[in-house]
Design a protein around this motif. Structure first.
Motif, PDB file in Angstrom:
ATOM      1  N   MET A 169       0.836  -1.193   0.000  1.00 27.16           N
ATOM      2  CA  MET A 169       0.000   0.000   0.000  1.00 27.16           C
ATOM      3  C   MET A 169       0.880   1.255   0.000  1.00 27.16           C
ATOM      4  O   MET A 169       1.814   1.364   0.788  1.00 27.16           O
ATOM      5  N   ARG A 170       0.551   2.206  -0.849  1.00 28.80           N
ATOM      6  CA  ARG A 170       1.325   3.436  -0.988  1.00 28.80           C
ATOM      7  C   ARG A 170       0.657   4.568  -0.190  1.00 28.80           C
ATOM      8  O   ARG A 170      -0.551   4.791  -0.310  1.00 28.80           O
ATOM      9  N   PHE A 171       1.471   5.278   0.605  1.00 28.08           N
ATOM     10  CA  PHE A 171       0.954   6.316   1.493  1.00 28.08           C
ATOM     11  C   PHE A 171       1.635   7.654   1.231  1.00 28.08           C
ATOM     12  O   PHE A 171       2.843   7.713   0.978  1.00 28.08           O
ATOM     13  N   VAL A 172       0.842   8.724   1.345  1.00 28.79           N
ATOM     14  CA  VAL A 172       1.362  10.086   1.394  1.00 28.79           C
ATOM     15  C   VAL A 172       0.852  10.712   2.687  1.00 28.79           C
ATOM     16  O   VAL A 172      -0.330  10.579   3.025  1.00 28.79           O
ATOM     17  N   VAL A 173       1.731  11.386   3.427  1.00 28.36           N
ATOM     18  CA  VAL A 173       1.348  12.049   4.673  1.00 28.36           C
ATOM     19  C   VAL A 173       1.332  13.557   4.446  1.00 28.36           C
ATOM     20  O   VAL A 173       2.282  14.121   3.899  1.00 28.36           O
ATOM     21  N   VAL A 174       0.246  14.193   4.890  1.00 28.77           N
ATOM     22  CA  VAL A 174       0.101  15.647   4.804  1.00 28.77           C
ATOM     23  C   VAL A 174      -0.015  16.186   6.224  1.00 28.77           C
ATOM     24  O   VAL A 174      -0.851  15.713   7.002  1.00 28.77           O
ATOM     25  N   GLY A 175       0.818  17.164   6.580  1.00 30.81           N
ATOM     26  CA  GLY A 175       0.702  17.712   7.923  1.00 30.81           C
ATOM     27  C   GLY A 175       1.949  18.409   8.391  1.00 30.81           C
ATOM     28  O   GLY A 175       2.757  18.898   7.595  1.00 30.81           O
ATOM     29  N   SER A 176       2.126  18.429   9.722  1.00 31.59           N
ATOM     30  CA  SER A 176       3.282  19.090  10.314  1.00 31.59           C
ATOM     31  C   SER A 176       3.444  18.607  11.747  1.00 31.59           C
ATOM     32  O   SER A 176       2.532  18.015  12.329  1.00 31.59           O
ATOM     33  N   GLY A 177       4.608  18.867  12.304  1.00 32.76           N
ATOM     34  CA  GLY A 177       4.832  18.607  13.715  1.00 32.76           C
ATOM     35  C   GLY A 177       5.006  17.148  14.086  1.00 32.76           C
ATOM     36  O   GLY A 177       5.149  16.260  13.240  1.00 32.76           O
ATOM     37  N   LYS A 178       4.969  16.908  15.400  1.00 27.96           N
ATOM     38  CA  LYS A 178       5.270  15.598  15.964  1.00 27.96           C
ATOM     39  C   LYS A 178       4.336  14.510  15.458  1.00 27.96           C
ATOM     40  O   LYS A 178       4.777  13.393  15.160  1.00 27.96           O
ATOM     41  N   THR A 179       3.041  14.806  15.364  1.00 27.34           N
ATOM     42  CA  THR A 179       2.085  13.781  14.945  1.00 27.34           C
ATOM     43  C   THR A 179       2.380  13.309  13.533  1.00 27.34           C
ATOM     44  O   THR A 179       2.441  12.102  13.259  1.00 27.34           O
ATOM     45  N   ALA A 180       2.568  14.248  12.609  1.00 26.22           N
ATOM     46  CA  ALA A 180       2.831  13.882  11.217  1.00 26.22           C
ATOM     47  C   ALA A 180       4.159  13.145  11.073  1.00 26.22           C
ATOM     48  O   ALA A 180       4.273  12.199  10.281  1.00 26.22           O
ATOM     49  N   ILE A 181       5.160  13.557  11.827  1.00 23.62           N
ATOM     50  CA  ILE A 181       6.461  12.887  11.772  1.00 23.62           C
ATOM     51  C   ILE A 181       6.342  11.449  12.269  1.00 23.62           C
ATOM     52  O   ILE A 181       6.842  10.508  11.638  1.00 23.62           O
ATOM     53  N   SER A 182       5.659  11.254  13.391  1.00 25.99           N
ATOM     54  CA  SER A 182       5.517   9.914  13.961  1.00 25.99           C
ATOM     55  C   SER A 182       4.700   9.004  13.054  1.00 25.99           C
ATOM     56  O   SER A 182       5.008   7.812  12.909  1.00 25.99           O
ATOM     57  N   VAL A 183       3.652   9.545  12.446  1.00 23.58           N
ATOM     58  CA  VAL A 183       2.843   8.772  11.505  1.00 23.58           C
ATOM     59  C   VAL A 183       3.696   8.355  10.307  1.00 23.58           C
ATOM     60  O   VAL A 183       3.633   7.207   9.848  1.00 23.58           O
ATOM     61  N   SER A 184       4.501   9.275   9.806  1.00 27.57           N
ATOM     62  CA  SER A 184       5.372   8.967   8.666  1.00 27.57           C
ATOM     63  C   SER A 184       6.359   7.858   9.012  1.00 27.57           C
ATOM     64  O   SER A 184       6.589   6.936   8.217  1.00 27.57           O
ATOM     65  N   LYS A 185       6.941   7.940  10.201  1.00 26.69           N
ATOM     66  CA  LYS A 185       7.890   6.911  10.631  1.00 26.69           C
ATOM     67  C   LYS A 185       7.211   5.549  10.758  1.00 26.69           C
ATOM     68  O   LYS A 185       7.788   4.516  10.387  1.00 26.69           O
ATOM     69  N   ALA A 186       5.992   5.540  11.287  1.00 32.85           N
ATOM     70  CA  ALA A 186       5.268   4.276  11.451  1.00 32.85           C
ATOM     71  C   ALA A 186       4.988   3.624  10.102  1.00 32.85           C
ATOM     72  O   ALA A 186       5.128   2.406   9.940  1.00 32.85           O
ATOM     73  N   ILE A 187       4.606   4.437   9.128  1.00 34.59           N
ATOM     74  CA  ILE A 187       4.347   3.904   7.788  1.00 34.59           C
ATOM     75  C   ILE A 187       5.632   3.365   7.170  1.00 34.59           C
ATOM     76  O   ILE A 187       5.662   2.264   6.608  1.00 34.59           O
ATOM     77  N   ALA A 188       6.710   4.142   7.286  1.00 24.82           N
ATOM     78  CA  ALA A 188       7.985   3.738   6.691  1.00 24.82           C
ATOM     79  C   ALA A 188       8.509   2.440   7.297  1.00 24.82           C
ATOM     80  O   ALA A 188       9.202   1.666   6.622  1.00 24.82           O
ATOM     81  N   ALA A 189       8.162   2.188   8.559  1.00 25.30           N
ATOM     82  CA  ALA A 189       8.667   0.999   9.246  1.00 25.30           C
ATOM     83  C   ALA A 189       7.797  -0.237   9.027  1.00 25.30           C
ATOM     84  O   ALA A 189       8.208  -1.347   9.368  1.00 25.30           O
ATOM     85  N   HIS A 190       6.605  -0.057   8.469  1.00 22.37           N
ATOM     86  CA  HIS A 190       5.674  -1.185   8.307  1.00 22.37           C
ATOM     87  C   HIS A 190       6.016  -1.974   7.049  1.00 22.37           C
ATOM     88  O   HIS A 190       6.192  -1.409   5.969  1.00 22.37           O
ATOM     89  N   GLU A 191       6.072  -3.276   7.185  1.00 17.41           N
ATOM     90  CA  GLU A 191       6.509  -4.123   6.075  1.00 17.41           C
ATOM     91  C   GLU A 191       5.536  -4.149   4.905  1.00 17.41           C
ATOM     92  O   GLU A 191       5.933  -4.438   3.766  1.00 17.41           O
ATOM     93  N   SER A 192       4.265  -3.838   5.166  1.00 20.86           N
ATOM     94  CA  SER A 192       3.267  -3.878   4.094  1.00 20.86           C
ATOM     95  C   SER A 192       2.840  -2.485   3.629  1.00 20.86           C
ATOM     96  O   SER A 192       1.848  -2.343   2.919  1.00 20.86           O
TER      97      SER A 192
END
Length: 314
Positions: free
Chosen positions: A1-24
């Motif tokens: 699954m392909r993801f794009v994150v829109v946002g700013s700050g700690k929440t958006a950064i943490s969400v981006s990291k979680a997606i990047a770390a997920h194997e699927s």
């Protein structure tokens, strides 16, 4: 699954990291708000660290945001701490859905600063919501909602921090697995009225509510409690019967002053004004000439003095 994150700050950064770390999951792009983000910002720097394409835009309704999204062909767009509105053209791009984080329990507390209103309303529980985005604002079907108890000592700041922390953990543990599975099962709460607060909505007509009873004053003080961060809610008006007026960015609850007439100024200096109430006192600091929450130098001299009386309306 392909993801794009829109946002700013700690929440958006943490969400981006979680997606990047997920194997699927594959993080293919990040979009920042140029009104809040700069090239040197933490969110866009995180994109560089993750090796992900990123841009900062002023709007999601036109290029370059739309062309950027079309090029990346995402399955999902995730909106986290994002203050830009999605138009139909943007919502039509992801193959599956656009999902937004809201720092309140929808549909009861939509809009801006919902945690402040919840504290003033005396709520004993609160929550955060991940929901699908439609053409309304905070009106899409719910995907995941987490509810927690409000502590008696919670302020606007502590409640906001709890929401951010819960947004991050719930995305990683609940939302992301749901999205990757492709089985969303969105739902509504038809028995709960939808309430939406705009940035222009202010309590008590914008006036410092010195006439409140003791319990309401405590709730009000907690709702105004952002220290040490800047006040994000509103600047209440202090206007005397003489016509002098100021706006305060900080409001704290002080000790009671027996015998003082509610609504009178019982202490005043260049930076602080203390107002008597029927119970405790209200200590107002960071005084301004204007109500707007923007960069401005606080006044260091004003005409309001001890013995002046405040009005109850603008």
């Amino acid at each position: 699954m392909r993801f794009v994150v829109v946002g700013s700050g700690k929440t958006a950064i943490s969400v981006s990291k979680a997606i990047a770390a997920h194997e699927s999951a594959e993080l293919v792009g990040m979009i920042g708000d140029s009104r809040r983000e700069t090239v040197q910002s933490s969110f866009l720097k995180q994109a560089e660290k993750l090796g992900v394409k990123a841009i900062a835009v002023k709007s999601l309704k036109q290029d370059p945001a739309l062309s950027f999204l079309r090029e990346l062909e995402p399955d999902y767009v995730i909106s986290a701490n994002n203050f830009m509105i999605f138009a139909q053209d943007a919502l039509a791009i992801p193959k599956r859905a656009t999902v937004n984080f809201h720092n309140g329990p929808l549909p009861a507390y939509g809009g801006v600063n919902p945690f402040c209103w919840a504290l003033m309303n005396g709520e004993t529980s609160y929550g955060i919501t991940w929901h699908l985005v439609d053409l309304g604002i905070d009106t899409g079907d719910l995907l995941v909602q987490e509810v927690f108890d409000i502590d008696p000592e919670d302020t606007a700041l502590t409640l906001m921090i709890k929401c951010i922390e819960l947004a991050i953990s719930s995305f990683r543990e609940r939302v992301l697995p749901i999205l990757v599975s492709g089985i969303l099962n969105p739902y509504q709460k038809p028995d709960v009225a939808h309430t939406y607060f705009t940035g222009k909505d202010v309590p008590y007509g914008g006036v410092l509510p010195w006439w409140l009873d003791a319990d309401a004053l405590i709730r009000y003080g907690r709702a105004m409690g952002f220290a040490p961060l800047p006040n994000m809610f509103y600047r209440p008006l202090l206007k005397t019967t003489n016509g002098d007026q100021l706006y305060g960015a900080r409001v704290e609850i002080g000790s009671s002053q027996p015998g003082a007439v509610p609504g009178t100024i019982i202490a005043a200096d260049e930076q602080t004004i203390t107002v008597a109430t029927a119970g405790a006192s209200l200590i107002v600091s960071e005084l301004y000439k204007r109500a707007a929450l923007k960069s401005e130098i606080p006044v260091n001299d004003h005409p309001i003095k001890v013995g002046d009386t405040l009005i109850t309306e603008t």
